[in-house]
Scaffold this motif. Structure first.
Motif, mmCIF file in Angstrom:
data_model
loop_
_atom_site.group_PDB
_atom_site.id
_atom_site.type_symbol
_atom_site.label_atom_id
_atom_site.label_comp_id
_atom_site.label_asym_id
_atom_site.label_seq_id
_atom_site.Cartn_x
_atom_site.Cartn_y
_atom_site.Cartn_z
ATOM 1 N N GLU A 80 0.898 -1.053 0.137
ATOM 2 C CA GLU A 80 0.224 0.021 -0.059
ATOM 3 C C GLU A 80 0.794 1.240 -0.091
ATOM 4 O O GLU A 80 1.524 1.591 0.863
ATOM 5 C CB GLU A 80 -0.717 0.074 1.341
ATOM 6 C CG GLU A 80 -1.735 1.171 1.133
ATOM 7 C CD GLU A 80 -2.606 1.321 2.799
ATOM 8 O OE1 GLU A 80 -2.936 2.351 2.845
ATOM 9 O OE2 GLU A 80 -2.523 0.157 3.676
ATOM 10 N N GLY A 81 0.780 2.028 -1.005
ATOM 11 C CA GLY A 81 1.627 3.133 -1.188
ATOM 12 C C GLY A 81 1.236 4.020 -2.231
ATOM 13 O O GLY A 81 0.811 3.603 -3.367
ATOM 14 N N ARG A 82 1.413 5.247 -2.345
ATOM 15 C CA ARG A 82 1.139 6.169 -3.624
ATOM 16 C C ARG A 82 1.989 5.591 -4.781
ATOM 17 O O ARG A 82 1.387 5.936 -5.958
ATOM 18 C CB ARG A 82 1.497 7.715 -3.240
ATOM 19 C CG ARG A 82 0.531 8.279 -2.083
ATOM 20 C CD ARG A 82 -0.437 8.879 -2.571
ATOM 21 N NE ARG A 82 -1.201 9.925 -1.447
ATOM 22 C CZ ARG A 82 -2.125 9.247 -0.817
ATOM 23 N NH1 ARG A 82 -2.554 8.137 -0.692
ATOM 24 N NH2 ARG A 82 -2.446 10.160 0.271
ATOM 25 N N THR A 83 3.187 5.264 -4.532
ATOM 26 C CA THR A 83 3.941 5.109 -5.668
ATOM 27 C C THR A 83 4.305 3.426 -6.205
ATOM 28 O O THR A 83 4.898 3.123 -6.985
ATOM 29 C CB THR A 83 5.112 5.975 -5.851
ATOM 30 O OG1 THR A 83 6.019 5.382 -4.435
ATOM 31 C CG2 THR A 83 5.193 7.353 -5.902
ATOM 32 N N SER A 84 3.503 2.696 -5.235
ATOM 33 C CA SER A 84 3.994 1.134 -5.357
ATOM 34 C C SER A 84 3.639 0.558 -6.765
ATOM 35 O O SER A 84 4.381 -0.043 -7.240
ATOM 36 C CB SER A 84 2.963 0.497 -4.236
ATOM 37 O OG SER A 84 3.337 1.020 -3.041
ATOM 38 N N TRP A 85 2.680 1.119 -7.405
ATOM 39 C CA TRP A 85 2.396 0.671 -8.808
ATOM 40 C C TRP A 85 3.288 1.088 -9.759
ATOM 41 O O TRP A 85 3.636 0.342 -10.444
ATOM 42 C CB TRP A 85 0.791 1.236 -9.142
ATOM 43 C CG TRP A 85 1.171 2.843 -9.533
ATOM 44 C CD1 TRP A 85 0.800 3.600 -8.272
ATOM 45 C CD2 TRP A 85 1.384 3.513 -10.397
ATOM 46 N NE1 TRP A 85 0.821 4.975 -8.724
ATOM 47 C CE2 TRP A 85 1.367 4.881 -10.227
ATOM 48 C CE3 TRP A 85 1.860 3.270 -11.811
ATOM 49 C CZ2 TRP A 85 1.608 5.848 -11.061
ATOM 50 C CZ3 TRP A 85 2.209 4.230 -12.474
ATOM 51 C CH2 TRP A 85 2.258 5.677 -12.340
ATOM 52 N N HIS A 86 4.087 2.121 -9.438
ATOM 53 C CA HIS A 86 5.125 2.421 -10.258
ATOM 54 C C HIS A 86 6.641 2.044 -9.944
ATOM 55 O O HIS A 86 7.045 1.492 -11.141
ATOM 56 C CB HIS A 86 5.460 4.148 -10.016
ATOM 57 C CG HIS A 86 6.505 4.626 -10.970
ATOM 58 N ND1 HIS A 86 6.430 4.725 -12.426
ATOM 59 C CD2 HIS A 86 7.785 4.959 -10.502
ATOM 60 C CE1 HIS A 86 7.383 5.188 -12.857
ATOM 61 N NE2 HIS A 86 8.307 5.388 -11.523
ATOM 62 N N PHE A 87 6.584 1.676 -8.886
ATOM 63 C CA PHE A 87 8.018 0.963 -8.366
ATOM 64 C C PHE A 87 7.919 -0.532 -8.506
ATOM 65 O O PHE A 87 8.880 -1.144 -8.633
ATOM 66 C CB PHE A 87 8.474 1.446 -7.203
ATOM 67 C CG PHE A 87 8.969 2.860 -7.327
ATOM 68 C CD1 PHE A 87 10.095 2.753 -7.662
ATOM 69 C CD2 PHE A 87 8.334 3.787 -6.865
ATOM 70 C CE1 PHE A 87 10.765 4.250 -7.924
ATOM 71 C CE2 PHE A 87 8.704 4.970 -6.845
ATOM 72 C CZ PHE A 87 9.824 5.350 -7.402
ATOM 73 N N ILE A 88 6.640 -1.158 -8.643
ATOM 74 C CA ILE A 88 6.323 -2.787 -8.839
ATOM 75 C C ILE A 88 5.617 -2.816 -9.872
ATOM 76 O O ILE A 88 4.155 -3.156 -9.895
ATOM 77 C CB ILE A 88 5.958 -3.350 -7.626
ATOM 78 C CG1 ILE A 88 6.854 -3.027 -6.386
ATOM 79 C CG2 ILE A 88 5.738 -4.556 -7.680
ATOM 80 C CD1 ILE A 88 6.318 -3.342 -5.213
ATOM 81 N N PRO A 89 5.947 -2.402 -11.428
ATOM 82 C CA PRO A 89 5.048 -2.561 -12.364
ATOM 83 C C PRO A 89 4.344 -3.702 -12.757
ATOM 84 O O PRO A 89 3.313 -3.524 -13.381
ATOM 85 C CB PRO A 89 6.138 -2.034 -13.509
ATOM 86 C CG PRO A 89 7.332 -2.172 -13.057
ATOM 87 C CD PRO A 89 7.420 -2.284 -11.353
#
Length: 191
Positions: A80-89
């Protein structure tokens, strides 16, 4: 499978992430908690730490590197995090949305009923209006910071595999909506 969850403040993302992790018996990694701890170590509130992040990219670096490492070395977890989707594509990317006014009311009600000591280093809100102003300020700061450092808009629905508006949903309805999407994906992976 890795599930990344992002969203607006007060949308229910932490509740959903926690319930998913419990139901799946998977670990849950909470990047907001890491940021709160980093702020606390510096003697700052989260709002102050986020403001510092607008000029100091190092405030995000520890969390970002941690997420990248998780994505490279582990599987079957919730992040859960704002940029998680970006850093775990490779994650299944979920965004939980709520209108600011509704999210502010949820947060304010939680502060009133639980006296949220769990968020020990955050501002103590006395009114709904203070919560709403804080949400809007944080939203703008996050948007500015992530655009500046990574060239991404964490609030753009196009970045996610599943986008859920919880403005008119209670906790159970929101979780059910997520599970109806995630459950079949988990079953498919098991086969």
């Amino acid at each position: 499978m890795i599930i990344s969850i992002s969203g607006n403040q007060g949308s229910g993302k932490s509740t959903i992430a926690t319930k998913l992790a419990e139901q799946l018996h998977w670990p849950r990694y909470y990047m907001g908690g890491m940021r709160r701890e980093a702020a606390k170590k510096r003697g700052l509130t989260l709002a102050e730490y986020n403001k510092l992040g607008e000029t100091d990219p190092n405030t995000d670096l520890e969390v970002d590197l941690y997420q990248q490492e998780l994505g490279r070395t582990q599987d079957n977890f919730i992040v859960e995090g704002r940029t998680s989707w970006h850093f775990i594509p490779q994650s299944f990317k979920i965004f939980i949305y709520v209108k600011d006014e509704v999210g502010a009311q949820r947060i304010f009600d939680e502060f009133k009923t639980k006296n949220l000591e769990a968020r020990q280093n955050e501002d103590k809100f006395q009114t709904y209006e203070e919560v709403l102003a804080s949400i809007r300020k944080r939203h703008q700061g996050d948007k500015k910071r992530y655009q500046k450092y990574f060239g991404i808009d964490v609030f753009d629905p196009a970045n996610y595999d599943f986008y859920l508006d919880t403005t008119k949903l209670d906790r159970e309805q929101a979780y059910k909506a997520v599970w109806e999407v995630v459950g079949p994906l988990i079953d498919k992976e098991k086969k």
